[in-house]
Write a protein that holds these residues in place. Structure first.
Motif, PDB file in Angstrom:
ATOM      1  N   UNK A 283      -8.593   2.261  -2.866  1.00 39.38           N
ATOM      2  CA  UNK A 283      -8.214   2.180  -4.275  1.00 39.38           C
ATOM      3  C   UNK A 283      -9.443   2.280  -5.174  1.00 39.38           C
ATOM      4  N   UNK A 284     -10.493   1.556  -4.816  1.00 38.27           N
ATOM      5  CA  UNK A 284     -11.716   1.616  -5.611  1.00 38.27           C
ATOM      6  C   UNK A 284     -12.334   3.013  -5.585  1.00 38.27           C
ATOM      7  N   UNK A 285     -12.345   3.636  -4.408  1.00 34.33           N
ATOM      8  CA  UNK A 285     -12.943   4.954  -4.274  1.00 34.33           C
ATOM      9  C   UNK A 285     -12.242   6.009  -5.120  1.00 34.33           C
ATOM     10  N   UNK A 286     -10.956   5.777  -5.406  1.00 40.29           N
ATOM     11  CA  UNK A 286     -10.187   6.781  -6.126  1.00 40.29           C
ATOM     12  C   UNK A 286      -9.900   6.379  -7.570  1.00 40.29           C
ATOM     13  N   UNK A 287     -10.745   5.490  -8.104  1.00 41.31           N
ATOM     14  CA  UNK A 287     -10.732   5.244  -9.534  1.00 41.31           C
ATOM     15  C   UNK A 287      -9.860   4.130 -10.039  1.00 41.31           C
ATOM     16  N   UNK A 288      -9.256   3.352  -9.143  1.00 39.23           N
ATOM     17  CA  UNK A 288      -8.377   2.278  -9.586  1.00 39.23           C
ATOM     18  C   UNK A 288      -9.186   1.050 -10.004  1.00 39.23           C
ATOM     19  N   UNK A 289      -8.707   0.362 -11.009  1.00 39.40           N
ATOM     20  CA  UNK A 289      -9.313  -0.868 -11.502  1.00 39.40           C
ATOM     21  C   UNK A 289      -8.443  -2.065 -11.126  1.00 39.40           C
ATOM     22  N   UNK A 290      -8.974  -3.262 -11.379  1.00 38.60           N
ATOM     23  CA  UNK A 290      -8.214  -4.508 -11.163  1.00 38.60           C
ATOM     24  C   UNK A 290      -7.629  -4.570  -9.754  1.00 38.60           C
ATOM     25  N   UNK A 291      -8.437  -4.154  -8.787  1.00 36.14           N
ATOM     26  CA  UNK A 291      -7.965  -4.080  -7.404  1.00 36.14           C
ATOM     27  C   UNK A 291      -7.961  -5.473  -6.778  1.00 36.14           C
ATOM     28  N   UNK A 292      -6.842  -5.843  -6.203  1.00 37.59           N
ATOM     29  CA  UNK A 292      -6.699  -7.132  -5.525  1.00 37.59           C
ATOM     30  C   UNK A 292      -5.974  -6.927  -4.204  1.00 37.59           C
ATOM     31  N   UNK A 293      -6.224  -7.849  -3.274  1.00 40.73           N
ATOM     32  CA  UNK A 293      -5.585  -7.777  -1.957  1.00 40.73           C
ATOM     33  C   UNK A 293      -4.996  -9.136  -1.610  1.00 40.73           C
ATOM     34  N   UNK A 294      -3.783  -9.121  -1.091  1.00 43.40           N
ATOM     35  CA  UNK A 294      -3.114 -10.326  -0.608  1.00 43.40           C
ATOM     36  C   UNK A 294      -2.744 -10.126   0.858  1.00 43.40           C
ATOM     37  N   UNK A 295      -2.522 -11.222   1.553  1.00 45.38           N
ATOM     38  CA  UNK A 295      -2.065 -11.134   2.936  1.00 45.38           C
ATOM     39  C   UNK A 295      -0.891 -12.084   3.139  1.00 45.38           C
TER      40      UNK A 295
END
Length: 258
Positions: free
Chosen positions: A183-195
């Protein structure tokens, strides 16, 4: 839960795959995980949502019930035929995740659930996600890391070998741990991850793990004797209410820049 049987040479796997996907949709925690994806996407009345790799179309129908204009794409024609049959009134199309038939900025929300591990180039799919999302649009990716499958077993080393052998049959077995970076590599902001973790203890889940051993034998990672001993241990655990299988699912979200 998405440990699926390995494809067998000379056989059409699509009907069995649809049945497996239906079972996955009914697995413990699956409905809550889908609901969380709609929440992260901000699904509301009028949201334009695209579900990529839609399978039988359940998520499209659920998002539609929340008021979204939801559509689904899948590369498998049989999946799309079944989705249209089950969920009339929704738009379904045959398309590749890496070549979506939509104009730039056509969608407010992009959802890909248990899809990217099937792709040789998941980055190309993320580039397409960014392209078809409107500025400020949201993307949510969900999937399991196929190397991360937790089983209670007598022989830990053999269990790791079996799990990794099955993972190696998947095109991108470790792509879920890359969601944030993609996501970061392709220009997305506010990236978060949950499990979230699916914990399965019912004896009727035994075929899921015996299938792992069968796959490991076919790849030559273990011998038939090793697989038989490992399967006997798992069968005994299931018979004595000691069966334990846990699978972490990763959900990553990001926003297309304005």
């Amino acid at each position: 839960m998405s440990i699926t049987p390995a494809a067998r040479p000379g056989r059409d796997r699509r009907p069995s795959l649809l049945a497996v996907l239906d079972a996955v949709d009914r697995a413990p925690g699956a409905a809550a995980l889908r609901a969380r994806s709609y929440e992260l996407l901000g699904v509301a009345v009028g949201t334009r949502l695209l579900d990529v790799g839609c399978g039988g179309g359940l998520a499209v129908a659920e998002a539609g019930a929340l008021g979204a204009f939801a559509a689904g794409v899948d590369r498998d024609e049989q999946m799309i035929t079944e989705a249209r049959r089950r969920h009339q009134g929704h738009a379904f199309s045959v398309a590749e995740a890496t070549a979506l038939p939509y104009e730039d900025g056509a969608w407010d929300a992009y959802r890909a659930d248990k899809v990217l591990h099937e792709l040789p180039d998941p980055g190309a799919a993320l580039a397409e996600a960014y392209r078809v999302l409107a500025p400020g649009g949201r993307a949510v990716l969900t999937g399991q890391d196929w190397d991360t499958c937790v089983l209670d077993a007598e022989d830990g080393a053999l269990t790791r070998t079996i799990v990794h052998a099955r993972a190696d049959l998947v095109t991108g077995p470790r792509v879920a741990r890359r969601f944030r970076g993609l996501l970061l590599d392709h220009g997305f902001d506010e990236v978060e991850v949950e499990v979230s973790t699916a914990v399965l203890t019912d004896a009727h889940r035994l075929p899921l793990v015996t299938g792992l051993a069968e796959s490991a034998v076919r790849t030559g990672a273990v011998t038939p004797a090793q697989a038989a001993a490992w399967t006997a241990d798992q069968t005994e655990r299931a018979a004595t209410n000691r069966f334990f299988l846990a699978i972490p699912f990763f959900t990553a979200s990001g926003t297309r820049g304005r």
